[in-house]
Motif scaffolding. Structure first.
Motif, PDB file in Angstrom:
ATOM      1  N   ALA A   1       0.833  -1.250   0.041  1.00 29.79           N
ATOM      2  CA  ALA A   1       0.117  -0.068   0.095  1.00 29.79           C
ATOM      3  C   ALA A   1       0.700   1.301  -0.046  1.00 29.79           C
ATOM      4  O   ALA A   1       0.474   2.123  -0.666  1.00 29.79           O
ATOM      5  CB  ALA A   1      -0.830   0.189   1.217  1.00 29.79           C
ATOM      6  N   ASP A   2       1.821   1.123   0.606  1.00 25.22           N
ATOM      7  CA  ASP A   2       2.993   2.359   0.811  1.00 25.22           C
ATOM      8  C   ASP A   2       3.385   2.660  -0.618  1.00 25.22           C
ATOM      9  O   ASP A   2       3.521   3.714  -0.899  1.00 25.22           O
ATOM     10  CB  ASP A   2       3.900   2.167   2.033  1.00 25.22           C
ATOM     11  N   ASP A   3       3.909   1.658  -1.187  1.00 26.75           N
ATOM     12  CA  ASP A   3       4.477   1.626  -2.710  1.00 26.75           C
ATOM     13  C   ASP A   3       3.300   2.319  -3.595  1.00 26.75           C
ATOM     14  O   ASP A   3       3.705   3.135  -4.385  1.00 26.75           O
ATOM     15  CB  ASP A   3       4.741   0.462  -3.244  1.00 26.75           C
ATOM     16  N   ALA A   4       2.205   1.732  -3.519  1.00 27.14           N
ATOM     17  CA  ALA A   4       1.163   2.477  -4.385  1.00 27.14           C
ATOM     18  C   ALA A   4       0.718   3.888  -4.105  1.00 27.14           C
ATOM     19  O   ALA A   4       0.934   4.645  -4.870  1.00 27.14           O
ATOM     20  CB  ALA A   4      -0.105   1.490  -4.043  1.00 27.14           C
ATOM     21  N   ARG A   5       0.813   4.179  -2.965  1.00 26.42           N
ATOM     22  CA  ARG A   5       0.831   5.755  -2.364  1.00 26.42           C
ATOM     23  C   ARG A   5       1.780   6.446  -3.090  1.00 26.42           C
ATOM     24  O   ARG A   5       1.767   7.442  -3.408  1.00 26.42           O
ATOM     25  CB  ARG A   5       0.421   5.900  -0.869  1.00 26.42           C
ATOM     26  N   ALA A   6       3.226   5.978  -2.795  1.00 25.69           N
ATOM     27  CA  ALA A   6       4.143   6.698  -3.125  1.00 25.69           C
ATOM     28  C   ALA A   6       4.141   6.690  -4.739  1.00 25.69           C
ATOM     29  O   ALA A   6       4.586   8.037  -5.313  1.00 25.69           O
ATOM     30  CB  ALA A   6       5.467   5.928  -2.788  1.00 25.69           C
ATOM     31  N   ILE A   7       3.877   5.829  -5.669  1.00 24.84           N
ATOM     32  CA  ILE A   7       3.827   6.173  -7.139  1.00 24.84           C
ATOM     33  C   ILE A   7       2.807   7.066  -7.388  1.00 24.84           C
ATOM     34  O   ILE A   7       2.996   7.922  -8.247  1.00 24.84           O
ATOM     35  CB  ILE A   7       3.424   4.631  -7.647  1.00 24.84           C
ATOM     36  N   VAL A   8       1.836   7.022  -6.862  1.00 22.34           N
ATOM     37  CA  VAL A   8       0.595   8.116  -6.988  1.00 22.34           C
ATOM     38  C   VAL A   8       1.106   9.576  -6.583  1.00 22.34           C
ATOM     39  O   VAL A   8       0.958  10.558  -7.597  1.00 22.34           O
ATOM     40  CB  VAL A   8      -0.670   7.851  -6.079  1.00 22.34           C
ATOM     41  N   ARG A   9       1.704   9.820  -5.614  1.00 22.06           N
ATOM     42  CA  ARG A   9       2.174  10.981  -5.445  1.00 22.06           C
ATOM     43  C   ARG A   9       3.369  11.307  -6.411  1.00 22.06           C
ATOM     44  O   ARG A   9       3.397  12.512  -6.693  1.00 22.06           O
ATOM     45  CB  ARG A   9       2.976  11.020  -3.990  1.00 22.06           C
ATOM     46  N   VAL A  10       4.181  10.558  -6.557  1.00 22.53           N
ATOM     47  CA  VAL A  10       5.188  10.765  -7.736  1.00 22.53           C
ATOM     48  C   VAL A  10       4.474  11.183  -9.196  1.00 22.53           C
ATOM     49  O   VAL A  10       4.923  11.997  -9.852  1.00 22.53           O
ATOM     50  CB  VAL A  10       6.252   9.833  -7.952  1.00 22.53           C
ATOM     51  N   LEU A  11       3.494  10.530  -9.404  1.00 28.27           N
ATOM     52  CA  LEU A  11       2.854  10.892 -10.783  1.00 28.27           C
ATOM     53  C   LEU A  11       1.969  12.227 -10.794  1.00 28.27           C
ATOM     54  O   LEU A  11       2.319  12.840 -11.660  1.00 28.27           O
ATOM     55  CB  LEU A  11       1.656   9.798 -10.953  1.00 28.27           C
ATOM     56  N   ALA A  12       1.498  12.607  -9.624  1.00 23.20           N
ATOM     57  CA  ALA A  12       0.912  13.985  -9.325  1.00 23.20           C
ATOM     58  C   ALA A  12       1.977  15.088  -9.804  1.00 23.20           C
ATOM     59  O   ALA A  12       1.849  15.932 -10.447  1.00 23.20           O
ATOM     60  CB  ALA A  12       0.497  14.228  -8.047  1.00 23.20           C
ATOM     61  N   LYS A  13       3.237  14.763  -9.061  1.00 25.00           N
ATOM     62  CA  LYS A  13       4.405  15.812  -9.250  1.00 25.00           C
ATOM     63  C   LYS A  13       4.784  15.727 -10.708  1.00 25.00           C
ATOM     64  O   LYS A  13       4.948  16.793 -11.376  1.00 25.00           O
ATOM     65  CB  LYS A  13       5.435  15.803  -8.539  1.00 25.00           C
ATOM     66  N   PHE A  14       5.049  14.508 -11.448  1.00 21.49           N
ATOM     67  CA  PHE A  14       5.448  14.581 -12.782  1.00 21.49           C
ATOM     68  C   PHE A  14       4.357  15.391 -13.486  1.00 21.49           C
ATOM     69  O   PHE A  14       4.916  16.236 -14.494  1.00 21.49           O
ATOM     70  CB  PHE A  14       5.606  13.118 -13.186  1.00 21.49           C
ATOM     71  N   HIS A  15       3.202  14.925 -13.288  1.00 24.75           N
ATOM     72  CA  HIS A  15       2.029  15.394 -14.436  1.00 24.75           C
ATOM     73  C   HIS A  15       1.991  17.108 -13.957  1.00 24.75           C
ATOM     74  O   HIS A  15       1.752  17.759 -15.294  1.00 24.75           O
ATOM     75  CB  HIS A  15       0.559  14.977 -14.099  1.00 24.75           C
ATOM     76  N   ALA A  16       2.217  17.568 -12.934  1.00 23.43           N
ATOM     77  CA  ALA A  16       2.433  18.943 -12.523  1.00 23.43           C
ATOM     78  C   ALA A  16       3.399  19.857 -13.295  1.00 23.43           C
ATOM     79  O   ALA A  16       3.159  20.658 -13.823  1.00 23.43           O
ATOM     80  CB  ALA A  16       2.180  19.327 -11.053  1.00 23.43           C
ATOM     81  N   SER A  17       4.537  19.144 -13.271  1.00 28.38           N
ATOM     82  CA  SER A  17       5.498  19.452 -14.119  1.00 28.38           C
ATOM     83  C   SER A  17       5.569  19.678 -15.215  1.00 28.38           C
ATOM     84  O   SER A  17       6.218  20.442 -16.129  1.00 28.38           O
ATOM     85  CB  SER A  17       6.882  18.765 -13.623  1.00 28.38           C
ATOM     86  N   GLY A  18       4.563  18.827 -16.085  1.00 24.34           N
ATOM     87  CA  GLY A  18       4.501  18.708 -17.604  1.00 24.34           C
ATOM     88  C   GLY A  18       3.011  19.291 -18.036  1.00 24.34           C
ATOM     89  O   GLY A  18       2.517  19.033 -19.036  1.00 24.34           O
ATOM     90  N   TRP A  19       2.203  19.969 -17.097  1.00 26.77           N
ATOM     91  CA  TRP A  19       1.091  20.538 -17.234  1.00 26.77           C
ATOM     92  C   TRP A  19       0.838  21.387 -18.473  1.00 26.77           C
ATOM     93  O   TRP A  19       1.760  22.545 -18.487  1.00 26.77           O
ATOM     94  CB  TRP A  19       0.220  21.113 -15.796  1.00 26.77           C
TER      95      TRP A  19
END
Length: 251
Positions: free
Chosen positions: A37-55
């Motif tokens: 569950a911790d891995d899943a949450r970590a991936i989701v947080r990183v995805l959000a930062k990645f998408h924000a950087s390429g918005w």
């Protein structure tokens, strides 16, 4: 060398570059085995930062839109070829409400792509699954590999692909991951409607049924891991769409 990048120009193509990083010793994800569950949450947080950087990416990047003729036609044809295999080999994973997909998915795929790729869009990886994720357990960093499909699309495409086909809802409720992604994305300063986010997540998840059918319908059935992978991604996709009642989008 460890911890170093290496870039090289292709002498025959000035627009081509190769970027490498040494990831030896890092833990690689396994879509069949799943993640914590911790891995899943970590991936989701990183995805959000990645998408924000390429918005709202600069057109000068010349990135292709995921909504292009080759992608559209490939998904339609791949679904039509894969569905009979799915019903024969994995029919137990297909809920009754999903049977409408046989006729309607090829018809609605172009419209799903159009909605996903209408602004606002972001730079997306387009293949976010556990087999393409490395974890540095010492620093907590996460690395995505296999960037050959990078393009512009709804950021929900990456999120939905990971959540619906790599994360069991028994591990962590999918709505919790959606809430985490949305709060993380907006915390990066992105002004984005929650209503549109929820809608495009469902649209993206339904579109990604094409991926599940194409992959599961073409894997080597003589390969034990291939069969397990097919059941994992197809079963996760079907159950997620059923829970969202996404089949209503096919009517």
């Amino acid at each position: 060398t460890p911890d170093c990048y290496f870039a090289e120009k292709n002498p025959d193509n000035d627009d081509f570059a190769m970027l490498l990083e040494d990831l030896r010793g890092f833990r690689i994800g396994d879509q069949v085995a799943g993640c914590s569950a911790d891995d899943a949450r970590a991936i989701v947080r990183v995805l959000a930062k990645f998408h924000a950087s390429g918005w709202d990416p600069d057109p000068g990047l010349n990135l292709p839109s995921h909504n292009n003729p080759a992608q559209r036609d490939g998904m339609v044809a791949g679904f039509q070829m894969g569905w009979p295999v799915i019903m024969e080999q994995f029919g137990d994973l297909v809920p009754e409400a999903a049977l409408i997909a046989e006729k309607r998915m090829p018809e609605v795929t172009p419209a799903l792509l159009e909605e996903m790729c209408t602004p606002p869009v972001a730079v997306v990886h387009a293949d976010v699954r556990l087999d393409n994720v490395f974890f540095d357990d010492n620093t907590g960093e996460i690395f995505f590999v296999d960037w050959q499909s990078v393009c512009t699309s709804a950021p929900e495409q990456d999120l939905a692909y990971f959540v619906t086909q790599s994360v069991s809802p028994d591990l962590v409720p999918h709505q919790e991951l959606l809430d985490l992604y949305y709060s993380s994305l907006t915390a990066e300063g992105i002004d984005y409607s929650r209503e549109q986010f929820e809608r495009r997540y469902m649209v993206s998840a339904l579109y990604l049924l094409d991926y599940a059918v194409v992959i599961a319908g073409t894997l080597d059935m003589g390969n034990e891991r291939g069969i397990k992978l097919a059941r994992t991604l197809l079963g996760g996709c079907m159950s997620s769409l059923d829970a969202m009642n996404a089949w209503e989008l096919l009517k």
